[in-house]
Scaffold this active site. Structure first.
Site, PDB file in Angstrom:
ATOM      1  N   CYS A  84       4.786  -0.510  -3.596  1.00 54.82           N
ATOM      2  CA  CYS A  84       3.666  -1.653  -2.990  1.00 54.82           C
ATOM      3  C   CYS A  84       5.069  -2.359  -2.357  1.00 54.82           C
ATOM      4  O   CYS A  84       5.046  -3.382  -1.205  1.00 54.82           O
ATOM      5  CB  CYS A  84       4.308  -2.765  -3.969  1.00 54.82           C
ATOM      6  SG  CYS A  84       3.397  -1.836  -5.187  1.00 54.82           S
ATOM      7  N   HIS A 118       4.993  -5.284   1.026  1.00 56.86           N
ATOM      8  CA  HIS A 118       5.769  -6.838   0.634  1.00 56.86           C
ATOM      9  C   HIS A 118       6.621  -7.009   0.087  1.00 56.86           C
ATOM     10  O   HIS A 118       7.095  -7.199  -0.916  1.00 56.86           O
ATOM     11  CB  HIS A 118       4.140  -6.931  -0.876  1.00 56.86           C
ATOM     12  CG  HIS A 118       3.027  -6.326  -0.582  1.00 56.86           C
ATOM     13  ND1 HIS A 118       2.240  -7.708  -0.330  1.00 56.86           N
ATOM     14  CD2 HIS A 118       1.649  -5.423  -1.007  1.00 56.86           C
ATOM     15  CE1 HIS A 118       0.716  -7.785   0.138  1.00 56.86           C
ATOM     16  NE2 HIS A 118       0.462  -6.380  -0.490  1.00 56.86           N
ATOM     17  N   ARG A 163      -7.313  -6.734  -7.778  1.00 51.24           N
ATOM     18  CA  ARG A 163      -6.637  -7.138  -6.432  1.00 51.24           C
ATOM     19  C   ARG A 163      -5.840  -5.745  -7.217  1.00 51.24           C
ATOM     20  O   ARG A 163      -5.091  -5.482  -6.015  1.00 51.24           O
ATOM     21  CB  ARG A 163      -6.088  -7.872  -6.584  1.00 51.24           C
ATOM     22  CG  ARG A 163      -4.877  -8.392  -4.920  1.00 51.24           C
ATOM     23  CD  ARG A 163      -4.804  -8.477  -4.195  1.00 51.24           C
ATOM     24  NE  ARG A 163      -4.867  -7.281  -3.667  1.00 51.24           N
ATOM     25  CZ  ARG A 163      -5.348  -6.778  -2.550  1.00 51.24           C
ATOM     26  NH1 ARG A 163      -6.365  -7.161  -1.409  1.00 51.24           N
ATOM     27  NH2 ARG A 163      -5.315  -5.387  -2.165  1.00 51.24           N
ATOM     28  N   CYS A 199      -4.597  -2.288  -4.396  1.00 51.38           N
ATOM     29  CA  CYS A 199      -3.615  -1.359  -3.893  1.00 51.38           C
ATOM     30  C   CYS A 199      -2.852  -0.193  -4.396  1.00 51.38           C
ATOM     31  O   CYS A 199      -2.342   0.502  -3.561  1.00 51.38           O
ATOM     32  CB  CYS A 199      -2.600  -2.576  -4.162  1.00 51.38           C
ATOM     33  SG  CYS A 199      -1.877  -4.398  -3.533  1.00 51.38           S
TER      34      CYS A 199
END
Length: 271
Positions: A180, A184, A228, A232
């Site tokens: 992730c 991000h 969501r 991802c």
């Protein structure tokens, strides 16, 4: 109003389709998308999901023929105002940390008598198949609009869930060796038209987390946090987590805590 909304949505779609061309600078595209979101804000289609969700919340159904109005989301039976801003959280009755969608599943099973399969059927809408879950989540979250995020981490299990979410956020794996954090954890990063918020930056985390669930113009549906995050994992080429997975709750806890203090503004509008 409907005609104006249609024109704006058409314009937004045209912008998204054309912005990939070299003639349009990335910064300009971002500004234009922000402008369309602002223009559409007063007529966000998510309102239709919110209204349907409220009806489903109050509708008597299931083997026990009862509504969800006695569901305890953490602030007492039936209280939805502000509940989302304090989720995920530890629930004494199950001695477990749950996010909104896990807790909603629990209430549908215990209050209405649904089986797990029934309570999780159609969690995400598909063509011609609307999702009751997405509608109910839209209603519940809308009742926290304007309130600050205050996800608790005082209980040992809440702290443990946060730490688990943090580990998952930084865990690299899959075919592309992604985490992730790959997308991000850096400022001013993007993929095509999509800004990638740095979740380690408090302002970015607040802006990102407080606008989900959201109505996605490109899909014509309201999508929840579960959807969501599943997307991802898909993009990382990880196996898709089961609906209601504790792994999703852990990541949600990490995101929610990083967004602490941010004013909830969902369900919002996304591309």
């Amino acid at each position: 109003m409907r005609r104006k909304k249609l024109l704006l949505l058409t314009g937004f779609a045209t912008l998204v389709a054309g912005a990939a061309g070299p003639a349009l600078a990335q910064a300009s595209a971002t500004d234009e998308i922000a402008r369309y979101r602002q223009m559409l804000a007063d007529g966000n289609p998510a309102e239709l999901w919110e209204m349907r969700g409220e009806e489903l919340w109050k509708k008597k159904t299931g083997p026990k023929n009862v509504s969800l109005e006695q569901c305890d989301l953490g602030k007492g039976p039936g209280v939805v105002k502000g509940a989302y801003t304090e989720l995920p959280r530890h629930f004494k009755d199950v001695n477990k940390v749950m996010d909104l969608e896990q807790r909603l599943m629990h209430c549908r099973m215990t209050l209405q008598g649904l089986t797990r399969a029934q309570a999780t059927a159609q969690p995400f809408a598909a063509t011609g198949k609307p999702s009751d879950i997405e509608a109910i989540v839209s209603y519940i979250t809308s009742e926290s609009r304007g309130l600050p995020m205050a996800t608790p981490t005082g209980h040992p299990m809440e702290k443990a869930m946060y730490e688990a979410g943090k580990k998952i956020f930084f865990y690299r794996g899959g075919a592309y060796d992604f985490a992730c954090a790959t997308c991000h954890s850096v400022d001013n990063q993007r993929i095509r038209l999509q800004d990638l918020p740095n979740i380690l930056n408090k302002k970015n985390a607040q802006l990102a987390y407080t606008t989900w669930p959201a109505y996605r113009v490109s899909q014509g549906e309201v999508r929840t946090m579960q959807h969501r995050l599943n997307d991802c994992f898909r993009q990382q080429r990880f196996p898709e987590p089961l609906y209601g997975s504790d792994a999703i709750t852990a990541v949600t806890m990490f995101l929610a805590k990083n967004a602490e203090g941010g004013v909830y503004a969902g369900p919002a509008l996304k591309r």
